[in-house]
Design an enzyme around this catalytic site. Structure first.
Site, PDB file in Angstrom:
ATOM      1  N   HIS A 293      -3.744  -3.793  -4.013  1.00 12.89           N
ATOM      2  CA  HIS A 293      -3.379  -3.352  -2.652  1.00 12.89           C
ATOM      3  C   HIS A 293      -4.409  -3.791  -1.608  1.00 12.89           C
ATOM      4  CE1 HIS A 293      -0.040  -0.513  -3.761  1.00 12.89           C
ATOM      5  NE2 HIS A 293      -0.684  -0.545  -4.908  1.00 12.89           N
TER       6      HIS A 293
ATOM      7  N   ASN B  29       4.620   4.317  -3.111  1.00 17.01           N
ATOM      8  CA  ASN B  29       5.087   2.944  -2.946  1.00 17.01           C
ATOM      9  C   ASN B  29       6.451   2.938  -2.269  1.00 17.01           C
ATOM     10  OD1 ASN B  29       2.931   1.596  -4.110  1.00 17.01           O
ATOM     11  ND2 ASN B  29       3.904   1.346  -6.108  1.00 17.01           N
TER      12      ASN B  29
ATOM     13  N   TYR C  80      -8.791   6.231  -8.638  1.00 16.80           N
ATOM     14  CA  TYR C  80      -8.971   5.938  -7.207  1.00 16.80           C
ATOM     15  C   TYR C  80     -10.346   6.384  -6.715  1.00 16.80           C
ATOM     16  CZ  TYR C  80      -4.072   4.655  -6.913  1.00 16.80           C
ATOM     17  OH  TYR C  80      -2.873   4.022  -7.086  1.00 16.80           O
TER      18      TYR C  80
HETATM   19  C1  HEM Z   1      -2.325   4.254 -13.697  1.00 12.65           C
HETATM   20  C2  HEM Z   1      -1.730   3.607 -12.718  1.00 12.65           C
HETATM   21  C3  HEM Z   1      -2.468   3.152 -11.507  1.00 12.65           C
HETATM   22  C4  HEM Z   1      -3.787   2.890 -11.330  1.00 12.65           C
HETATM   23  C5  HEM Z   1      -4.903   2.992 -12.361  1.00 12.65           C
HETATM   24  C6  HEM Z   1      -3.967   2.482  -9.958  1.00 12.65           C
HETATM   25  C7  HEM Z   1      -5.166   2.094  -9.404  1.00 12.65           C
HETATM   26  C8  HEM Z   1      -5.354   1.750  -8.093  1.00 12.65           C
HETATM   27  C9  HEM Z   1      -6.604   1.361  -7.524  1.00 12.65           C
HETATM   28  C10 HEM Z   1      -7.907   1.229  -8.303  1.00 12.65           C
HETATM   29  C11 HEM Z   1      -6.408   1.134  -6.211  1.00 12.65           C
HETATM   30  C12 HEM Z   1      -7.438   0.695  -5.180  1.00 12.65           C
HETATM   31  C13 HEM Z   1      -7.875   1.915  -4.387  1.00 12.65           C
HETATM   32  C14 HEM Z   1      -8.973   1.631  -3.408  1.00 12.65           C
HETATM   33  O1  HEM Z   1      -9.765   0.702  -3.621  1.00 12.65           O
HETATM   34  O2  HEM Z   1      -9.056   2.374  -2.413  1.00 12.65           O
HETATM   35  C15 HEM Z   1      -5.038   1.402  -5.945  1.00 12.65           C
HETATM   36  C16 HEM Z   1      -4.453   1.339  -4.700  1.00 12.65           C
HETATM   37  C17 HEM Z   1      -3.186   1.795  -4.442  1.00 12.65           C
HETATM   38  N1  HEM Z   1      -2.255   2.224  -5.363  1.00 12.65           N
HETATM   39 FE1  HEM Z   1      -2.493   2.349  -7.327  1.00 12.65          FE
HETATM   40  N2  HEM Z   1      -2.775   2.508  -9.327  1.00 12.65           N
HETATM   41  C18 HEM Z   1      -1.827   2.919 -10.241  1.00 12.65           C
HETATM   42  C19 HEM Z   1      -0.497   3.117 -10.014  1.00 12.65           C
HETATM   43  C20 HEM Z   1       0.051   3.256  -8.774  1.00 12.65           C
HETATM   44  C21 HEM Z   1       1.335   3.825  -8.489  1.00 12.65           C
HETATM   45  C22 HEM Z   1       2.313   4.377  -9.529  1.00 12.65           C
HETATM   46  C23 HEM Z   1       1.473   3.812  -7.136  1.00 12.65           C
HETATM   47  C24 HEM Z   1       2.611   4.339  -6.327  1.00 12.65           C
HETATM   48  C25 HEM Z   1       3.099   5.542  -6.550  1.00 12.65           C
HETATM   49  C26 HEM Z   1       0.278   3.242  -6.561  1.00 12.65           C
HETATM   50  C27 HEM Z   1       0.038   3.084  -5.219  1.00 12.65           C
HETATM   51  C28 HEM Z   1      -1.130   2.608  -4.685  1.00 12.65           C
HETATM   52  C29 HEM Z   1      -1.336   2.405  -3.273  1.00 12.65           C
HETATM   53  C30 HEM Z   1      -0.335   2.691  -2.171  1.00 12.65           C
HETATM   54  C31 HEM Z   1      -2.621   1.893  -3.128  1.00 12.65           C
HETATM   55  C32 HEM Z   1      -3.291   1.467  -1.823  1.00 12.65           C
HETATM   56  C33 HEM Z   1      -3.896   2.667  -1.133  1.00 12.65           C
HETATM   57  C34 HEM Z   1      -4.438   2.248   0.208  1.00 12.65           C
HETATM   58  O3  HEM Z   1      -3.630   1.819   1.056  1.00 12.65           O
HETATM   59  O4  HEM Z   1      -5.654   2.292   0.399  1.00 12.65           O
HETATM   60  N3  HEM Z   1      -0.568   2.910  -7.580  1.00 12.65           N
HETATM   61  N4  HEM Z   1      -4.397   1.748  -7.116  1.00 12.65           N
END
Ligand code: HEM
Length: 508
Positions: free
Chosen positions: A74, A146, A356
């Protein structure tokens, strides 16, 4: 105490004086005026540059440190401020006070693409992030969702592998469908979400014309500690609009920043985008009553079985002034929860609760929650202290609890709810996998043009997979819907009789 107040007043007054003295002229970071920003200080006309030119040195040092680690996923995003207005009072099911009819809560939203890096084209096929930070009076609540209502996997242990398979291959620095499907042939639960990804939903026309979903179930908990399982979804008041493959290509040739540009331009013009927030609710005892597992993130909760109701709406009405400080430094985390909102037992969500905050401590530092964009509007009164770049407000001699000198009672009302459990620890797949049915239902819900676009995009991507992986993948789509599988097999040049045989061996 008096002395400190006097000191604060003096410091403030003198900072005002200095600011006035500089009157908008160029300064160094220590506030001293800069004499020459065009020419380095040199030893005479022909000689080398001098180390004592502290302005030059600082300018280069600060430039050298401009980048922080990019989000591991992202990375490309666009943010905006706004307000959430509740339309329903939910005290019967949650003690979160933002759900009080008429109550307004400030928000910051960050939309994003997932796989590709910062500054990558926004036209690329990807799910989109839809993350909302609610600055509530009870602390910050982040709803990190999402645009797709389902996810590819159901267990956090697969997430790093899945992201590696989606991202550029480590020996090439570009992604290939060969490695993508080499991974996904082992992940039949991805069938529905892959169908979404390769449909036109994978190339949204704008962030304003996109819905959002919590994907996971959460728990809403009332003041009596009773909990219910819920899913949240955002419905765009602008409607949903996606690009078909031809439109995506054309837009990419014209403006691959189209999603950021659209959001910023609309808000600047006073054309504020709005979304309605919907809630689906299940009683705990209903979880066992479905033929799929309602806590499996690869599944939707079908509206006809679990109807949703509108609980509020959100308007985005202000663009950030500094993308780095606001959109880049915002730290959205599913673990930022408030009393009345708790995680469900969804295995994917449970991993996210850790991941996160952990990555944000690495990406932004241990004190990232003190940054203005992340700082809670509720008073923060913890004993967490020190660390790099600390600008927190903790004062006084007591940095521990319990203490008689400075008692800081816990709120019994904020205790986590109690979940009844029995059985043994285990490492097993979930019982009700049902990997294909909802994928078939999704395919059949598409109109003919959308089905054709999907078949063309996914079929040609599958055509680049190794033969065995392609046949296995095709059998998943065939199992979801025979017509879907046949059409894909034609485009991917697969072997239909083998695809049928493989599909027959699958259990839904
Ligand atoms: C085990 C599954 C998942 C893991 C380990 C994971 C991990 C991560 C990580 C490490 C980040 C970066 C966060 C940052 O640097 O601030 C991220 C961002 C993000 N993830 Fe996931 N994610 C997973 C599943 C999902 C799912 C299922 C969704 C939606 C429901 C999702 C939506 C997002 C969004 C929207 C961001 C961006 C947040 C922002 O705009 O700063 N992720 N994710």
């Amino acid at each position: 105490m008096k002395h400190r107040r006097l000191f604060v007043a003096l410091t403030f007054a003198s900072s005002l004086l200095v600011a006035t003295a500089n009157a908008g002229q160029l300064t160094r970071d220590n506030g001293a005026l800069v004499g020459d920003n065009q020419n380095s200080q040199t030893a005479g006309a022909e000689g080398p540059v001098l180390l004592q030119d502290v302005h030059l040195i600082q300018k280069l040092q600060r430039f050298d440190r401009e980048r922080i680690p990019e989000r591991v996923v992202h990375a490309r995003g666009a943010g905006a401020y706004g307000v959430f207005t509740a339309s329903e009072t939910l005290t019967d099911i949650s003690q979160a006070t933002l759900f009080t009819a008429g109550k307004q809560t400030p928000v910051f939203v960050r939309f994003s693409s997932v796989v590709h890096g910062n500054h990558s084209p926004e036209t690329l096929r990807d799910p989109r992030g839809f993350a909302t930070k609610f600055y509530t009076e009870q602390g910050n609540w982040d709803l990190v969702g999402n645009n797709f209502p389902t996810f590819f996997i159901r267990d956090a242990i697969k997430f790093p592998d899945m992201v590696h398979a989606f991202k550029p291959d480590p020996d090439k620095n570009y992604g290939t469908n060969r490695t993508l499907f080499d991974f996904f042939q082992h992940v039949p639960e991805a069938t529905r979400t892959l169908t979404l990804l390769f449909s036109n939903e994978g190339t949204p026309a704008s962030y304003r014309e996109m819905d959002g979903s919590s994907v996971h179930a959460y728990k809403l908990v009332n003041a009596d500690g009773q909990y219910r399982y819920v899913k949240f979804s955002w419905k765009s008041q602008q409607g949903v609009r996606n690009h078909d493959p031809r439109q995506a290509q054309t837009v990419q040739g014209q403006d691959f920043n189209h999603m950021s540009r659209d959001l910023i331009t609309a808000i600047d013009a006073g054309n504020f985008p709005r979304w309605d927030l919907y809630l689906q609710v299940l009683e705990a005892e209903q979880l066992a009553k479905f033929d799929f597992d309602p806590l499996d993130a690869t599944k939707i909760w079908p509206e006809e079985l679990i109807p949703s109701r509108r609980i509020g709406s959100m308007e985005l009405n202000r663009n950030p002034a500094n993308i780095f400080q606001e959109t880049e430094q915002v730290a959205m985390a599913p673990g930022n929860l408030i009393p009345g909102i708790e995680p469900s037992e969804d295995r994917l969500l449970q991993g996210r609760l850790f991941s996160y905050a952990d990555t944000q401590m690495y990406r932004l530092g241990a004190n990232h929650q003190q940054l203005p964009i992340n700082r809670a509007k509720a008073e923060v009164n913890s004993n967490n202290q020190d660390g790099a770049m600390n600008s927190g407000a903790r004062v006084g001699e007591v940095n521990y609890e319990p203490s008689t000198l400075q008692p800081r009672p816990q709120a019994a009302s904020a205790r986590y709810s109690n979940l009844p459990l029995d059985g043994m620890t285990q490492q097993r797949r979930i019982a009700r996998e049902q990997n294909f049915r909802q994928a078939g239902e999704l395919y059949r819900s598409f109109d003919r043009k959308k089905q054709q676009d999907l078949v063309q995009q996914l079929g040609s991507a599958l055509g680049e997979a190794d033969v065995a992986a392609r046949q296995t993948m095709l059998s998943y789509f065939y199992k979801a819907d025979a017509g879907y599988g046949e059409a894909l097999t034609r485009v991917a040049k697969g072997d239909l009789s083998q695809v049928r045989a493989l599909a027959q061996a699958l259990v839904d």
